[in-house]
Motif scaffolding. Structure first.
Motif, PDB file in Angstrom:
ATOM      1  N   GLY A  13       0.769  -1.635  -0.310  1.00  0.00           N
ATOM      2  CA  GLY A  13       0.129  -0.118   0.020  1.00  0.00           C
ATOM      3  C   GLY A  13       0.661   0.810  -0.169  1.00  0.00           C
ATOM      4  N   ILE A  14       1.783   1.411   0.876  1.00  0.00           N
ATOM      5  CA  ILE A  14       2.764   2.717   0.954  1.00  0.00           C
ATOM      6  C   ILE A  14       3.656   2.592  -0.226  1.00  0.00           C
ATOM      7  N   TRP A  36       8.254  12.870   5.692  1.00  0.00           N
ATOM      8  CA  TRP A  36       7.774  11.933   4.452  1.00  0.00           C
ATOM      9  C   TRP A  36       8.143  10.686   4.538  1.00  0.00           C
ATOM     10  N   LYS A  37       9.959  10.181   4.519  1.00  0.00           N
ATOM     11  CA  LYS A  37      10.954   9.142   4.123  1.00  0.00           C
ATOM     12  C   LYS A  37       9.954   8.467   5.609  1.00  0.00           C
ATOM     13  N   ALA A  38      10.458   9.074   7.023  1.00  0.00           N
ATOM     14  CA  ALA A  38      10.283   8.562   8.057  1.00  0.00           C
ATOM     15  C   ALA A  38       8.981   7.868   8.110  1.00  0.00           C
ATOM     16  N   LEU A  39       8.320   8.089   8.108  1.00  0.00           N
ATOM     17  CA  LEU A  39       6.384   8.169   7.188  1.00  0.00           C
ATOM     18  C   LEU A  39       6.643   6.449   6.934  1.00  0.00           C
ATOM     19  N   LEU A  42       8.742   4.177   8.490  1.00  0.00           N
ATOM     20  CA  LEU A  42       8.305   3.031   9.723  1.00  0.00           C
ATOM     21  C   LEU A  42       7.028   1.924   9.092  1.00  0.00           C
ATOM     22  N   ILE A  43       5.511   2.636   8.221  1.00  0.00           N
ATOM     23  CA  ILE A  43       4.593   1.626   7.487  1.00  0.00           C
ATOM     24  C   ILE A  43       5.472   0.488   6.330  1.00  0.00           C
ATOM     25  N   SER A  44       6.686   0.698   5.938  1.00  0.00           N
ATOM     26  CA  SER A  44       7.290  -0.592   5.356  1.00  0.00           C
ATOM     27  C   SER A  44       7.851  -1.466   5.992  1.00  0.00           C
ATOM     28  N   PHE A  49       7.474  -7.275   8.705  1.00  0.00           N
ATOM     29  CA  PHE A  49       7.129  -7.891  10.051  1.00  0.00           C
ATOM     30  C   PHE A  49       6.529  -8.690  10.218  1.00  0.00           C
ATOM     31  N   LEU A  50       5.190  -8.054   9.852  1.00  0.00           N
ATOM     32  CA  LEU A  50       3.868  -8.708   9.709  1.00  0.00           C
ATOM     33  C   LEU A  50       3.854  -9.555   8.504  1.00  0.00           C
ATOM     34  N   ILE A  51       4.754  -9.401   7.306  1.00  0.00           N
ATOM     35  CA  ILE A  51       4.170 -10.089   6.477  1.00  0.00           C
ATOM     36  C   ILE A  51       5.788 -11.186   7.244  1.00  0.00           C
ATOM     37  N   ILE A  52       6.294 -10.960   7.384  1.00  0.00           N
ATOM     38  CA  ILE A  52       7.506 -12.302   7.667  1.00  0.00           C
ATOM     39  C   ILE A  52       6.160 -12.958   8.945  1.00  0.00           C
TER      40      ILE A  52
END
Length: 189
Positions: A13-14, A36-39, A42-44, A49-52
């Motif tokens: 999504g991001i 923007w890069k920090a957000l 973090l989302i990435s 983490f959730l994918i793994i």
């Protein structure tokens, strides 16, 4: 499976903001590129983490959707050969990055295809299929977008030699050692 799907939604999504809402992305980046890069990061990272986590859980109770012949493993390994080279190409500009135009997206497409050829569980189809669809969509959308420059070395034909050697080295390291260590599935039995 919920964590896998949520992780894919966050990560892809991001990474799809430029595909579906480039003006929104540009407005966020114009206000504060660092924020923007920090957000984005973090989302990435949360998505990864959730994918793994979700993929690991789904592998415990696999749902087989299809089985492939053993010889496809060799074809899949061959298909993976250019992946590491293409993934490095944007940072080492040369003939390879010029010819391919979007080498990292091509790397993701080849990676996803090669894994779909040999992995027929539902979690595999969700993971690799999602990345395949996203990469093809992003590649198509790149035709209408102005690409942003990536940091990298100055264009040189020596860079092609560097990425071929580095890419093949990474391929060998991943095949012999890292895939088993990081993914839990050794490739050489």
């Amino acid at each position: 499976m919920t964590n896998l799907i949520l992780g894919l939604c966050l990560f892809l999504g991001i990474h799809s903001i430029s595909i579906v809402a480039e003006p929104l992305r540009d407005r966020f980046a114009a206000k504060s590129e660092l924020a923007w890069k920090a957000l984005y990061a973090l989302i990435s990272l949360a998505g990864i983490f959730l994918i793994i986590n979700g993929y690991s859980q789904a592998r415990l109770t696999p749902t087989l959707m299809y089985a492939t012949p053993y010889w496809l493993r060799h074809f899949s390994a061959l298909l993976m050969l250019p992946v590491f080279i293409l993934f490095l190409a944007p940072y080492f500009r040369g003939t390879i990055s010029n010819i391919t135009k979007n080498p990292q997206l091509l790397a993701v497409i080849l990676w996803a295809l090669s894994h779909l050829l040999v992995n027929g569980n539902l979690a595999d189809i969700l993971l690799f299929g999602s990345f395949l669809v996203w990469a093809v969509g992003d590649l198509i959308s790149m035709e209408r977008r102005v690409s942003r420059p990536l940091p990298g070395l100055k264009k040189s034909s020596v860079n092609d030699l560097i990425i071929v050697i580095a890419g093949l080295g990474l391929y060998g390291l991943f095949t012999v050692y890292l895939h088993g260590l990081l993914i839990g599935i050794p490739l050489l039995n």
